[in-house]
Design a protein around this motif. Structure first.
Motif, PDB file in Angstrom:
ATOM      1  N   ASN A 164     -13.393  16.486 -20.743  1.00  8.53           N
ATOM      2  CA  ASN A 164     -14.368  17.496 -20.335  1.00  8.53           C
ATOM      3  C   ASN A 164     -14.446  17.473 -18.809  1.00  8.53           C
ATOM      4  OD1 ASN A 164     -15.111  18.104 -23.055  1.00  8.53           O
ATOM      5  ND2 ASN A 164     -16.330  16.213 -23.083  1.00  8.53           N
ATOM      6  N   VAL A 165     -13.870  18.483 -18.169  1.00  9.26           N
ATOM      7  CA  VAL A 165     -13.739  18.489 -16.714  1.00  9.26           C
ATOM      8  C   VAL A 165     -14.971  19.126 -16.062  1.00  9.26           C
ATOM      9  CG1 VAL A 165     -12.337  19.225 -14.754  1.00  9.26           C
ATOM     10  CG2 VAL A 165     -11.228  18.584 -16.920  1.00  9.26           C
ATOM     11  N   ALA A 166     -15.620  18.366 -15.188  1.00  6.68           N
ATOM     12  CA  ALA A 166     -16.775  18.852 -14.428  1.00  6.68           C
ATOM     13  C   ALA A 166     -16.368  19.014 -12.965  1.00  6.68           C
ATOM     14  CB  ALA A 166     -17.939  17.869 -14.542  1.00  6.68           C
ATOM     15  N   ARG A 167     -16.766  20.124 -12.353  1.00  7.64           N
ATOM     16  CA  ARG A 167     -16.327  20.442 -10.994  1.00  7.64           C
ATOM     17  C   ARG A 167     -17.478  20.321  -9.991  1.00  7.64           C
ATOM     18  NH1 ARG A 167     -13.534  23.043 -14.808  1.00  7.64           N
ATOM     19  NH2 ARG A 167     -11.246  22.973 -14.567  1.00  7.64           N
ATOM     20  N   PHE A 168     -17.158  19.738  -8.826  1.00  2.00           N
ATOM     21  CA  PHE A 168     -18.156  19.478  -7.792  1.00  2.00           C
ATOM     22  C   PHE A 168     -17.683  20.039  -6.456  1.00  2.00           C
ATOM     23  CE2 PHE A 168     -18.677  16.338 -11.076  1.00  2.00           C
ATOM     24  CZ  PHE A 168     -20.052  16.179 -11.208  1.00  2.00           C
ATOM     25  N   PRO A 169     -18.614  20.324  -5.531  1.00  2.00           N
ATOM     26  CA  PRO A 169     -18.224  20.912  -4.244  1.00  2.00           C
ATOM     27  C   PRO A 169     -17.648  19.920  -3.250  1.00  2.00           C
ATOM     28  CG  PRO A 169     -20.598  20.629  -4.317  1.00  2.00           C
ATOM     29  CD  PRO A 169     -20.080  20.275  -5.688  1.00  2.00           C
ATOM     30  N   ASP A 170     -17.968  18.622  -3.423  1.00  2.00           N
ATOM     31  CA  ASP A 170     -17.506  17.635  -2.452  1.00  2.00           C
ATOM     32  C   ASP A 170     -17.380  16.263  -3.109  1.00  2.00           C
ATOM     33  OD1 ASP A 170     -20.119  16.290  -2.390  1.00  2.00           O
ATOM     34  OD2 ASP A 170     -20.803  17.992  -1.212  1.00  2.00           O
ATOM     35  N   TYR A 171     -16.875  15.293  -2.354  1.00  5.60           N
ATOM     36  CA  TYR A 171     -16.580  13.974  -2.911  1.00  5.60           C
ATOM     37  C   TYR A 171     -17.839  13.145  -3.157  1.00  5.60           C
ATOM     38  CZ  TYR A 171     -11.693  14.971  -2.085  1.00  5.60           C
ATOM     39  OH  TYR A 171     -10.452  15.538  -2.124  1.00  5.60           O
ATOM     40  N   ASN A 172     -18.808  13.217  -2.255  1.00  5.19           N
ATOM     41  CA  ASN A 172     -20.018  12.422  -2.439  1.00  5.19           C
ATOM     42  C   ASN A 172     -20.742  12.767  -3.733  1.00  5.19           C
ATOM     43  OD1 ASN A 172     -20.023  10.626  -0.296  1.00  5.19           O
ATOM     44  ND2 ASN A 172     -20.979  12.065   1.111  1.00  5.19           N
ATOM     45  N   ALA A 173     -20.762  14.060  -4.090  1.00  8.48           N
ATOM     46  CA  ALA A 173     -21.459  14.486  -5.306  1.00  8.48           C
ATOM     47  C   ALA A 173     -20.849  13.832  -6.536  1.00  8.48           C
ATOM     48  CB  ALA A 173     -21.418  16.006  -5.423  1.00  8.48           C
ATOM     49  N   GLY A 174     -19.517  13.779  -6.584  1.00 13.72           N
ATOM     50  CA  GLY A 174     -18.851  13.180  -7.735  1.00 13.72           C
ATOM     51  C   GLY A 174     -19.036  11.674  -7.803  1.00 13.72           C
ATOM     52  N   PHE A 175     -18.917  11.001  -6.672  1.00 17.72           N
ATOM     53  CA  PHE A 175     -19.122   9.553  -6.666  1.00 17.72           C
ATOM     54  C   PHE A 175     -20.539   9.203  -7.102  1.00 17.72           C
ATOM     55  CE2 PHE A 175     -15.381   9.147  -3.726  1.00 17.72           C
ATOM     56  CZ  PHE A 175     -14.678   8.242  -4.505  1.00 17.72           C
ATOM     57  N   ALA A 176     -21.516  10.009  -6.688  1.00 14.38           N
ATOM     58  CA  ALA A 176     -22.905   9.762  -7.088  1.00 14.38           C
ATOM     59  C   ALA A 176     -23.054   9.867  -8.607  1.00 14.38           C
ATOM     60  CB  ALA A 176     -23.834  10.749  -6.386  1.00 14.38           C
ATOM     61  N   GLN A 177     -22.421  10.871  -9.216  1.00 20.13           N
ATOM     62  CA  GLN A 177     -22.481  11.031 -10.668  1.00 20.13           C
ATOM     63  C   GLN A 177     -21.782   9.875 -11.382  1.00 20.13           C
ATOM     64  OE1 GLN A 177     -23.563  13.759 -12.997  1.00 20.13           O
ATOM     65  NE2 GLN A 177     -25.000  13.831 -11.291  1.00 20.13           N
ATOM     66  N   LEU A 178     -20.679   9.412 -10.837  1.00 19.11           N
ATOM     67  CA  LEU A 178     -19.958   8.297 -11.449  1.00 19.11           C
ATOM     68  C   LEU A 178     -20.813   7.031 -11.419  1.00 19.11           C
ATOM     69  CD1 LEU A 178     -17.272   7.269 -12.673  1.00 19.11           C
ATOM     70  CD2 LEU A 178     -16.528   6.753 -10.341  1.00 19.11           C
ATOM     71  N   ARG A 179     -21.468   6.796 -10.317  1.00 13.90           N
ATOM     72  CA  ARG A 179     -22.291   5.594 -10.166  1.00 13.90           C
ATOM     73  C   ARG A 179     -23.450   5.571 -11.153  1.00 13.90           C
ATOM     74  NH1 ARG A 179     -22.528   3.435  -4.047  1.00 13.90           N
ATOM     75  NH2 ARG A 179     -24.101   2.145  -5.047  1.00 13.90           N
ATOM     76  N   THR A 180     -24.027   6.730 -11.431  1.00 12.62           N
ATOM     77  CA  THR A 180     -25.206   6.778 -12.303  1.00 12.62           C
ATOM     78  C   THR A 180     -24.855   6.993 -13.770  1.00 12.62           C
ATOM     79  OG1 THR A 180     -25.468   9.156 -11.887  1.00 12.62           O
ATOM     80  CG2 THR A 180     -26.661   7.642 -10.435  1.00 12.62           C
ATOM     81  N   GLY A 181     -23.560   7.071 -14.086  1.00 15.11           N
ATOM     82  CA  GLY A 181     -23.147   7.241 -15.474  1.00 15.11           C
ATOM     83  C   GLY A 181     -22.980   8.674 -15.902  1.00 15.11           C
ATOM     84  N   GLY A 182     -23.105   9.627 -14.971  1.00 14.14           N
ATOM     85  CA  GLY A 182     -22.932  11.026 -15.324  1.00 14.14           C
ATOM     86  C   GLY A 182     -21.479  11.413 -15.538  1.00 14.14           C
ATOM     87  N   LEU A 183     -20.558  10.572 -15.046  1.00 16.99           N
ATOM     88  CA  LEU A 183     -19.130  10.782 -15.243  1.00 16.99           C
ATOM     89  C   LEU A 183     -18.497   9.512 -15.786  1.00 16.99           C
ATOM     90  CD1 LEU A 183     -18.075  12.567 -11.911  1.00 16.99           C
ATOM     91  CD2 LEU A 183     -18.328  13.646 -14.158  1.00 16.99           C
ATOM     92  N   ASP A 184     -17.447   9.687 -16.579  1.00 13.48           N
ATOM     93  CA  ASP A 184     -16.644   8.546 -17.025  1.00 13.48           C
ATOM     94  C   ASP A 184     -15.487   8.272 -16.068  1.00 13.48           C
ATOM     95  OD1 ASP A 184     -17.907   8.030 -19.696  1.00 13.48           O
ATOM     96  OD2 ASP A 184     -17.321  10.136 -19.979  1.00 13.48           O
TER      97      ASP A 184
END
Length: 277
Positions: A164-184
């Motif tokens: 399930n591919v989720a798209r973000f505008p920049d790198y910080n947004a994705g790393f933040a989601q990964l850290r909090t468990g929003g991304l695998d």
């Protein structure tokens, strides 16, 4: 500490530069003033290639471009932007150059022309430590993040079946989601992923999967009709390979990554062919 500060700087920078970009769009291009600095679209949050620090845009890509400017007699002015609109902004004259570790895919060549390459590409999927996601099939049913319109977006769509591919505008947004468990998993260029892991040991992240490609090296983007600037970029890159500047800057910003042999002094470089060239 550095991570929190970086996010704050990046957020302020993007917010501020969004206004600047709109203003520039209304003013036309620097082509009307041959003495004006060339406007360069770049990102604030993708070290070691491109980032904002101590009041300026820096990183391997941007310092390389500054060195090219010194040898080819042009100045550059960096402007922060989102990657998803970068190539269109180059094509429609908002920016003269795109500098953002841009992979030279055939699809992108329909929009812009590319200089010769200045780095090869490794893609990684960053995961939580112990997630045991080590191959593409393991990401089926998992939520995987990418920067919108990046080559990693294409990679995740085509090579991670069932993800399930989720798209973000920049790198910080994705790393933040990964850290909090929003991304695998968070799919990024290897240098960016490994740098983040190094600087954020408390996040307990690791590289789950890595793949290399030399078919689409990183390059600078210009308008298709700006052949004079394209020639200057290619001439400058050749000079920087020959005199060892590429090697020096690569060692400065990529301390753990080997320089591609093509970019060693005396090497042939990484030629890029544009349609109709």
């Amino acid at each position: 500490m550095r991570s929190t500060l970086w996010k704050a700087i990046a957020a302020v920078t993007v917010a501020a530069t969004g206004t600047v970009t709109l203003a520039l769009a209304a003013c036309g291009t620097s082509a009307s003033d041959p003495n004006a600095a060339l406007r360069v679209g770049t990102l604030p949050d993708a070290p070691p290639s491109i980032y904002f620090e101590n009041g300026q845009y820096t990183g391997y890509d941007n310092e390389l471009l500054r060195e090219i400017g010194k040898r080819e007699n042009f100045e550059v002015k960096f402007v922060g932007t989102d990657f998803s609109g970068l190539l269109a902004s180059v094509a429609n004259r908002n920016f003269d150059i795109g500098s953002s570790t841009i992979s030279t895919t055939e699809a992108r060549k329909k929009t812009v022309a590319f200089s010769n390459g200045y780095n090869t590409e490794f893609t990684v999927i960053v995961t939580k430590k112990g997630a045991n996601l080590k191959d593409p099939a393991a990401f089926g049913g998992k939520r995987v993040g990418v920067v919108q319109a990046s080559v990693q977006d294409d990679f995740a769509t085509k090579r991670l079946p069932g993800a399930n591919v989720a798209r973000f505008p920049d790198y910080n947004a994705g790393f933040a989601q990964l850290r909090t468990g929003g991304l695998d998993g968070w799919v990024v260029p290897a240098d960016i992923g490994k740098k983040y892991i190094e600087q954020n040991a408390d996040a307990q992240l690791e590289v789950g999967y890595q793949v290399e490609s030399k078919d689409t090296p990183s390059a600078f983007a210009v308008r298709k009709d700006n052949k004079e600037l394209l020639a200057k970029l290619n001439d400058g890159i050749a000079k920087l390979i020959a005199d060892g500047t590429v090697k020096r800057l690569h060692e400065q910003f990529f301390k753990a990554e080997p320089l591609p042999k093509e970019l060693e002094p005396g090497g042939p470089g990484l030629p890029v062919t544009n349609p109709g060239a």
